[in-house]
Design an enzyme around this catalytic site. Structure first.
Site, PDB file in Angstrom:
ATOM      1  N   GLY A   1       0.754  -1.157  -0.284  1.00 62.38           N
ATOM      2  CA  GLY A   1      -0.088   0.124  -0.094  1.00 62.38           C
ATOM      3  C   GLY A   1       0.850   1.338   0.036  1.00 62.38           C
ATOM      4  O   GLY A   1       0.324   2.353   0.342  1.00 62.38           O
TER       5      GLY A   1
ATOM      6  N   CYS B   1       7.188 -13.960   3.965  1.00 61.59           N
ATOM      7  CA  CYS B   1       7.989 -13.652   5.473  1.00 61.59           C
ATOM      8  C   CYS B   1       9.241 -14.258   4.984  1.00 61.59           C
ATOM      9  O   CYS B   1       9.536 -15.161   3.895  1.00 61.59           O
ATOM     10  CB  CYS B   1       7.198 -14.597   6.425  1.00 61.59           C
ATOM     11  SG  CYS B   1       7.305 -16.114   6.220  1.00 61.59           S
TER      12      CYS B   1
ATOM     13  N   CYS C   1       1.018 -17.211   4.881  1.00 58.67           N
ATOM     14  CA  CYS C   1       1.152 -17.905   6.089  1.00 58.67           C
ATOM     15  C   CYS C   1       0.602 -16.772   7.233  1.00 58.67           C
ATOM     16  O   CYS C   1       0.241 -17.486   8.468  1.00 58.67           O
ATOM     17  CB  CYS C   1       2.318 -18.318   6.593  1.00 58.67           C
ATOM     18  SG  CYS C   1       3.541 -16.899   7.097  1.00 58.67           S
TER      19      CYS C   1
ATOM     20  N   GLU D   1       8.559   4.753  -5.596  1.00 59.21           N
ATOM     21  CA  GLU D   1       9.603   4.087  -6.240  1.00 59.21           C
ATOM     22  C   GLU D   1      11.090   4.831  -5.761  1.00 59.21           C
ATOM     23  O   GLU D   1      11.820   4.750  -6.419  1.00 59.21           O
ATOM     24  CB  GLU D   1       9.486   3.890  -7.659  1.00 59.21           C
ATOM     25  CG  GLU D   1       8.254   3.428  -8.175  1.00 59.21           C
ATOM     26  CD  GLU D   1       7.874   1.990  -7.745  1.00 59.21           C
ATOM     27  OE1 GLU D   1       8.593   1.497  -7.205  1.00 59.21           O
ATOM     28  OE2 GLU D   1       6.637   1.616  -7.741  1.00 59.21           O
TER      29      GLU D   1
ATOM     30  N   CYS E   1       2.498 -12.291   4.487  1.00 61.44           N
ATOM     31  CA  CYS E   1       2.756 -13.418   3.634  1.00 61.44           C
ATOM     32  C   CYS E   1       1.436 -14.411   3.686  1.00 61.44           C
ATOM     33  O   CYS E   1       0.469 -14.370   4.520  1.00 61.44           O
ATOM     34  CB  CYS E   1       3.740 -14.183   4.432  1.00 61.44           C
ATOM     35  SG  CYS E   1       4.345 -15.617   3.664  1.00 61.44           S
TER      36      CYS E   1
HETATM   37  N1  LIG Z   1      -8.670  -5.062  -6.915  1.00 63.93           N
HETATM   38  C1  LIG Z   1      -8.071  -4.682  -5.774  1.00 63.93           C
HETATM   39  N2  LIG Z   1      -8.982  -4.222  -4.980  1.00 63.93           N
HETATM   40  C2  LIG Z   1      -8.676  -3.934  -3.785  1.00 63.93           C
HETATM   41  N3  LIG Z   1      -7.604  -3.832  -3.215  1.00 63.93           N
HETATM   42  C3  LIG Z   1      -6.630  -4.426  -4.042  1.00 63.93           C
HETATM   43  C4  LIG Z   1      -6.896  -4.961  -5.085  1.00 63.93           C
HETATM   44  N4  LIG Z   1      -5.817  -5.075  -5.752  1.00 63.93           N
HETATM   45  C5  LIG Z   1      -4.730  -5.028  -4.907  1.00 63.93           C
HETATM   46  N5  LIG Z   1      -5.528  -4.506  -3.611  1.00 63.93           N
HETATM   47  C6  LIG Z   1      -4.604  -4.161  -2.456  1.00 63.93           C
HETATM   48  O1  LIG Z   1      -3.719  -2.753  -2.640  1.00 63.93           O
HETATM   49  C7  LIG Z   1      -2.903  -2.953  -1.885  1.00 63.93           C
HETATM   50  C8  LIG Z   1      -1.534  -2.787  -2.631  1.00 63.93           C
HETATM   51  O2  LIG Z   1      -1.408  -1.340  -2.970  1.00 63.93           O
HETATM   52  P1  LIG Z   1      -0.293  -0.362  -3.578  1.00 63.93           P
HETATM   53  O3  LIG Z   1      -0.403   1.096  -3.092  1.00 63.93           O
HETATM   54  O4  LIG Z   1      -0.345  -0.510  -5.300  1.00 63.93           O
HETATM   55  O5  LIG Z   1       0.982  -1.059  -2.895  1.00 63.93           O
HETATM   56  P2  LIG Z   1       2.724  -0.963  -3.211  1.00 63.93           P
HETATM   57  O6  LIG Z   1       2.765   0.458  -3.683  1.00 63.93           O
HETATM   58  O7  LIG Z   1       3.173  -1.052  -1.606  1.00 63.93           O
HETATM   59  O8  LIG Z   1       2.850  -2.047  -4.112  1.00 63.93           O
HETATM   60  C9  LIG Z   1      -2.543  -4.126  -1.297  1.00 63.93           C
HETATM   61  O9  LIG Z   1      -3.086  -4.227   0.041  1.00 63.93           O
HETATM   62  C10 LIG Z   1      -3.502  -5.212  -2.175  1.00 63.93           C
HETATM   63  O10 LIG Z   1      -4.233  -6.125  -1.293  1.00 63.93           O
HETATM   64  C1  LIG Z   2      11.644  -6.769  -5.493  1.00 66.25           C
HETATM   65  C2  LIG Z   2      12.098  -5.891  -6.715  1.00 66.25           C
HETATM   66  C3  LIG Z   2      11.225  -5.311  -7.486  1.00 66.25           C
HETATM   67  N1  LIG Z   2      11.708  -4.482  -8.230  1.00 66.25           N
HETATM   68  C4  LIG Z   2      10.768  -3.601  -9.017  1.00 66.25           C
HETATM   69  C5  LIG Z   2       9.442  -4.332  -9.097  1.00 66.25           C
HETATM   70  C6  LIG Z   2       8.443  -3.102  -9.410  1.00 66.25           C
HETATM   71  O1  LIG Z   2       8.583  -2.379 -10.532  1.00 66.25           O
HETATM   72  C7  LIG Z   2       9.063  -2.034  -8.276  1.00 66.25           C
HETATM   73  C8  LIG Z   2       8.454  -2.303  -7.016  1.00 66.25           C
HETATM   74  O2  LIG Z   2       6.867  -1.674  -7.115  1.00 66.25           O
HETATM   75  P1  LIG Z   2       5.925  -1.750  -5.927  1.00 66.25           P
HETATM   76  O3  LIG Z   2       4.972  -2.505  -6.138  1.00 66.25           O
HETATM   77  O4  LIG Z   2       5.692  -0.108  -6.121  1.00 66.25           O
HETATM   78  O5  LIG Z   2       6.883  -1.815  -4.646  1.00 66.25           O
HETATM   79  O6  LIG Z   2      10.428  -2.341  -7.936  1.00 66.25           O
HETATM   80  C9  LIG Z   2      13.102  -4.627  -8.843  1.00 66.25           C
HETATM   81  O7  LIG Z   2      13.350  -3.879  -9.812  1.00 66.25           O
HETATM   82  N2  LIG Z   2      13.845  -5.322  -8.348  1.00 66.25           N
HETATM   83  C10 LIG Z   2      13.620  -6.128  -7.154  1.00 66.25           C
HETATM   84  O8  LIG Z   2      14.407  -7.111  -6.665  1.00 66.25           O
HETATM   85 ZN   LIG Z   3       5.306 -16.814   5.595  1.00 66.50          ZN
END
Ligand SMILES: Nc1ncnc2c1ncn2[C@@H]1O[C@H](COP(=O)(O)OP(=O)(O)O)[C@@H](O)[C@H]1O
Ligand SMILES: Cc1cn([C@H]2C[C@H](O)[C@@H](COP(=O)(O)O)O2)c(=O)[nH]c1=O
Ligand SMILES: [Zn+2]
EC number: 2.7.1.21
Length: 192
Positions: free
Chosen positions: A14, A182, A147, A88, A145
């Protein structure tokens, strides 16, 4: 006195959602945030920050050559900026993290950075290393995770869904390539 924040987590915790909520909160109070994201991460279209729950905003792009201090001086000369939001941020260079500390210390603008702490091998990204070292506030965002434990590692998978143990640090992708788990399940996936 402005501060620098580093919001870090595994993938899918998130981070982008939290960034977009912060931006909304600033705007709701009549203030002006500016959003940056990495030019190399074009998963959701260039110049956009998107969360997986559907929120989206336009963003400035940074690449490793940009002088973020100079860019932000130029923006703030053109109009007041109340806050800088960086998505990012693991892709920032050491130099750029330093430039952002100058934005905080000399321009007195808060900088909120959102990104991964470690890569698929459990190694720090350069941006994350210096944010962990220099930010005023470290905030962990949590995801879970399969789990139920906190997921603080990220597995990179091949096309067959097997965990990969070597490759370039940077490889843009989403749920198709990466799974947050995890530490125990990370080791298990890599046969350790
Ligand atoms: N279609 C969906 N509807 C609602 N929540 C979602 C959906 N897809 C992903 N999520 C939730 O959104 C969150 C990911 O949000 P995001 O801000 O993109 O994460 P990050 O930037 O850390 O990768 C997670 O908690 C995931 O479970
Ligand atoms: C673990 C890992 C991630 N990346 C890249 C993959 C995605 O493009 C971003 C992370 O995106 P988020 O969902 O906004 O957290 O990073 C990478 O290049 N190398 C890695 O090892
Ligand atoms: Zn786990």
């Amino acid at each position: 006195m402005a501060q620098m924040y580093f919001y870090y987590s595994a993938m899918n915790a998130g981070k982008s959602t939290t960034l977009l909520q912060s931006s909304f909160n600033y705007r709701e109070r009549g203030m002006t945030p500016i959003i940056f994201t990495a030019a190399i991460d074009d998963r959701f279209g260039k110049g956009k920050v998107s969360s997986r729950i559907g929120l989206q905003e336009d963003a400035e792009l940074f690449n490793s050559k940009d002088d973020l201090y100079q860019i932000l001086i130029n923006f703030s000369n053109a109009g007041k900026i109340d806050c800088v939001l960086i998505d990012e941020c693991q892709f920032l260079t050491k130099e750029q993290v330093y430039q952002l500390t100058e934005v905080v210390d000399k321009l007195d603008i808060p900088v909120l950075c959102y990104g991964l702490r470690t890569d698929f091998l459990g190694e720090l990204f350069e941006g994350s290393r210096y944010l962990l070292s220099w930010a005023d506030k470290l905030v962990e965002l949590k995801t879970i995770c399969h789990c139920g434990r906190k997921a603080n590692m990220v597995i990179r998978q091949d096309e067959a869904g097997n965990a990969i143990a070597d490759g370039n640090q940077v490889e843009i992708g989403g749920n198709d390539r990466y799974v947050s788990v995890c530490r125990l399940h990370y080791k298990e996936a890599l046969g350790r």
